[in-house]
Write a protein that holds these residues in place. Structure first.
Motif, PDB file in Angstrom:
ATOM      1  N   ILE A 216     -22.941 -12.589  46.150  1.00  0.00           N
ATOM      2  CA  ILE A 216     -22.204 -13.788  46.506  1.00  0.00           C
ATOM      3  C   ILE A 216     -21.147 -14.092  45.453  1.00  0.00           C
ATOM      4  O   ILE A 216     -21.379 -13.908  44.257  1.00  0.00           O
ATOM      5  N   THR A 217     -19.976 -14.516  45.897  1.00  0.00           N
ATOM      6  CA  THR A 217     -18.876 -14.845  44.984  1.00  0.00           C
ATOM      7  C   THR A 217     -18.984 -16.307  44.577  1.00  0.00           C
ATOM      8  O   THR A 217     -19.733 -17.089  45.186  1.00  0.00           O
ATOM      9  N   SER A 226     -20.832  -2.850  47.036  1.00  0.00           N
ATOM     10  CA  SER A 226     -19.896  -1.740  46.871  1.00  0.00           C
ATOM     11  C   SER A 226     -18.556  -2.034  47.539  1.00  0.00           C
ATOM     12  O   SER A 226     -17.500  -1.631  47.053  1.00  0.00           O
ATOM     13  N   VAL A 227     -18.599  -2.779  48.653  1.00  0.00           N
ATOM     14  CA  VAL A 227     -17.376  -3.087  49.399  1.00  0.00           C
ATOM     15  C   VAL A 227     -16.505  -4.077  48.637  1.00  0.00           C
ATOM     16  O   VAL A 227     -15.294  -3.891  48.503  1.00  0.00           O
ATOM     17  N   ILE A 228     -17.100  -5.154  48.114  1.00  0.00           N
ATOM     18  CA  ILE A 228     -16.314  -6.149  47.378  1.00  0.00           C
ATOM     19  C   ILE A 228     -15.818  -5.580  46.051  1.00  0.00           C
ATOM     20  O   ILE A 228     -14.700  -5.876  45.614  1.00  0.00           O
ATOM     21  N   LEU A 229     -16.613  -4.722  45.415  1.00  0.00           N
ATOM     22  CA  LEU A 229     -16.159  -4.090  44.181  1.00  0.00           C
ATOM     23  C   LEU A 229     -14.956  -3.196  44.451  1.00  0.00           C
ATOM     24  O   LEU A 229     -14.007  -3.147  43.654  1.00  0.00           O
ATOM     25  N   ASP A 230     -14.995  -2.498  45.561  1.00  0.00           N
ATOM     26  CA  ASP A 230     -13.867  -1.645  45.940  1.00  0.00           C
ATOM     27  C   ASP A 230     -12.620  -2.499  46.207  1.00  0.00           C
ATOM     28  O   ASP A 230     -11.502  -2.140  45.816  1.00  0.00           O
ATOM     29  N   HIS A 231     -12.816  -3.636  46.839  1.00  0.00           N
ATOM     30  CA  HIS A 231     -11.700  -4.558  47.099  1.00  0.00           C
ATOM     31  C   HIS A 231     -11.113  -5.080  45.784  1.00  0.00           C
ATOM     32  O   HIS A 231      -9.885  -5.109  45.612  1.00  0.00           O
ATOM     33  N   LEU A 232     -11.989  -5.502  44.861  1.00  0.00           N
ATOM     34  CA  LEU A 232     -11.512  -6.041  43.590  1.00  0.00           C
ATOM     35  C   LEU A 232     -10.744  -5.006  42.785  1.00  0.00           C
ATOM     36  O   LEU A 232      -9.775  -5.331  42.082  1.00  0.00           O
ATOM     37  N   GLU A 233     -11.152  -3.754  42.906  1.00  0.00           N
ATOM     38  CA  GLU A 233     -10.503  -2.689  42.149  1.00  0.00           C
ATOM     39  C   GLU A 233      -9.172  -2.268  42.780  1.00  0.00           C
ATOM     40  O   GLU A 233      -8.177  -2.071  42.073  1.00  0.00           O
ATOM     41  N   VAL A 235      -7.494  -3.751  45.694  1.00  0.00           N
ATOM     42  CA  VAL A 235      -6.628  -4.747  46.328  1.00  0.00           C
ATOM     43  C   VAL A 235      -6.241  -5.857  45.360  1.00  0.00           C
ATOM     44  O   VAL A 235      -5.066  -6.187  45.208  1.00  0.00           O
ATOM     45  N   GLY A 236      -7.222  -6.409  44.706  1.00  0.00           N
ATOM     46  CA  GLY A 236      -6.940  -7.484  43.761  1.00  0.00           C
ATOM     47  C   GLY A 236      -8.196  -8.272  43.452  1.00  0.00           C
ATOM     48  O   GLY A 236      -9.154  -8.270  44.236  1.00  0.00           O
ATOM     49  N   LYS A 237      -8.189  -8.955  42.332  1.00  0.00           N
ATOM     50  CA  LYS A 237      -9.374  -9.685  41.898  1.00  0.00           C
ATOM     51  C   LYS A 237      -9.381 -11.091  42.481  1.00  0.00           C
ATOM     52  O   LYS A 237      -9.175 -12.097  41.772  1.00  0.00           O
ATOM     53  N   PRO A 245      -9.756 -16.578  42.728  1.00  0.00           N
ATOM     54  CA  PRO A 245      -9.932 -15.495  41.745  1.00  0.00           C
ATOM     55  C   PRO A 245     -11.402 -15.128  41.562  1.00  0.00           C
ATOM     56  O   PRO A 245     -12.274 -15.997  41.539  1.00  0.00           O
ATOM     57  N   VAL A 246     -11.662 -13.828  41.435  1.00  0.00           N
ATOM     58  CA  VAL A 246     -13.035 -13.341  41.247  1.00  0.00           C
ATOM     59  C   VAL A 246     -13.021 -12.160  40.285  1.00  0.00           C
ATOM     60  O   VAL A 246     -12.191 -11.256  40.416  1.00  0.00           O
ATOM     61  N   GLU A 247     -13.936 -12.156  39.334  1.00  0.00           N
ATOM     62  CA  GLU A 247     -14.152 -11.028  38.446  1.00  0.00           C
ATOM     63  C   GLU A 247     -15.456 -10.348  38.840  1.00  0.00           C
ATOM     64  O   GLU A 247     -16.393 -11.021  39.303  1.00  0.00           O
ATOM     65  N   PRO A 248     -15.552  -9.026  38.674  1.00  0.00           N
ATOM     66  CA  PRO A 248     -16.804  -8.331  39.028  1.00  0.00           C
ATOM     67  C   PRO A 248     -18.033  -8.938  38.372  1.00  0.00           C
ATOM     68  O   PRO A 248     -19.117  -8.964  38.982  1.00  0.00           O
ATOM     69  N   SER A 249     -17.869  -9.444  37.155  1.00  0.00           N
ATOM     70  CA  SER A 249     -19.006 -10.018  36.435  1.00  0.00           C
ATOM     71  C   SER A 249     -19.512 -11.311  37.065  1.00  0.00           C
ATOM     72  O   SER A 249     -20.613 -11.776  36.763  1.00  0.00           O
ATOM     73  N   GLN A 250     -18.706 -11.907  37.963  1.00  0.00           N
ATOM     74  CA  GLN A 250     -19.087 -13.162  38.602  1.00  0.00           C
ATOM     75  C   GLN A 250     -19.903 -12.961  39.878  1.00  0.00           C
ATOM     76  O   GLN A 250     -20.374 -13.934  40.464  1.00  0.00           O
TER      77      GLN A 250
END
Length: 275
Positions: A216-217, A226-233, A235-237, A245-250
């Motif tokens: 959850i964000t 895996s899907v949201i991590l791929d998006h953050l990497e 497409v954008g954070k 805004p979202v960081e992987p650590s969040q």
């Protein structure tokens, strides 16, 4: 040959085995891995490499043997649990096979969440769960049908006995109503073994596939990890839905949704998108 020399020779044999495997020369690959194991029996990768060859050749007994040897050397070896699970499923030992695949999936998510093996393991686990459910469902269906036939027979005997004693219902109206009621009861009982569509709230907003490892964000939206991590990497954070805004650590595991998914799949037999 000294230990260093044995290790070097075993490594060369491993590479030779890999080359043979890529060329489709599975028996030659098995020979190379076997010789490497003889030289260095504690190098576990050679066991699962050889197990993969046996898997292609459908020699599931040897797949199981090599997988168990690998797990003995390292109980957290993903491929060991994965191949062992596949071998057990071939023996129709569904509970144990599923258990091994689940173990492989958990270990794979930790080792490499976005790796190809996690997806492969998930697909095999989904099919295994469905086969397990289908097998149990068939058994329950047979038991329900047998019970239904016994009840219908009992109703018939009761109806015939009443007619012989001179009771009413000569046209069989009451008997037919009883049979219809009985049919509805058994139809309702069979509903639990009917596959159904997965609810939207149990599916990722991006991939539209059922959750496997939901997170959850900060905005409160749940995605497949895996899907949201791929998006953050790529497409954008930012959150794809809220654009916040979202960081992987969040990203935080959504255990409530994960438990809901497991409960749904247990009830409905993973009968979804497994073809």
């Amino acid at each position: 040959m000294g230990q260093t020399g044995a290790l070097g020779r075993a490594e060369k044999l491993r590479k030779d085995g890999n080359t043979y495997f890529k060329r489709g020369k599975y028996l030659a690959a098995i020979d190379a891995y076997t010789e490497a194991i003889t030289l260095c029996p504690k190098v576990l990768v050679n066991y699962t490499n050889r197990a993969q060859c046996h898997r292609v050749l459908k020699d599931w007994t040897r797949v199981e043997e090599d997988s168990r040897k690998a797990i003995q050397l390292d109980s957290d070896w993903v491929k060991g649990h994965y191949y062992l699970g596949l071998a057990l499923l071939q023996k129709q030992e569904y509970p144990e096979g599923v258990k091994e695949l689940e173990r492989a999936l958990d270990l794979g998510r930790v080792a490499d969440p976005k790796g190809y093996m996690v997806e492969d393991i998930w697909q095999e686990l989904a099919k295994a769960k469905f086969r397990e459910w289908e097998d149990a469902s068939s058994q329950r269906a047979w038991e329900l049908q047998s019970l239904k036939e016994a009840c219908e027979s009992a109703l018939r005997q009761t109806h015939d006995a009443f007619q012989m004693e001179g009771f009413l219902d000569e046209d069989g109206t009451t008997h037919m109503k009883q049979l219809e009621a009985l049919g509805r009861v058994f139809e309702k009982a069979a509903e639990a073994d009917t596959a159904s569509e997965v609810p939207d709230y149990l599916c990722c907003n991006i991939s539209l596939d059922i959750f496997r490892d939901p997170v959850i964000t900060p905005s409160g939206v749940t995605y497949e990890r895996s899907v949201i991590l791929d998006h953050l990497e790529k497409v954008g954070k930012f959150d794809p839905v809220t654009r916040e805004p979202v960081e992987p650590s969040q990203l935080i595991p959504n255990f409530a949704i994960k438990e809901a998914v497991q409960a749904y799949l247990k009830e409905h037999g993973w009968a979804y998108r497994t073809s």
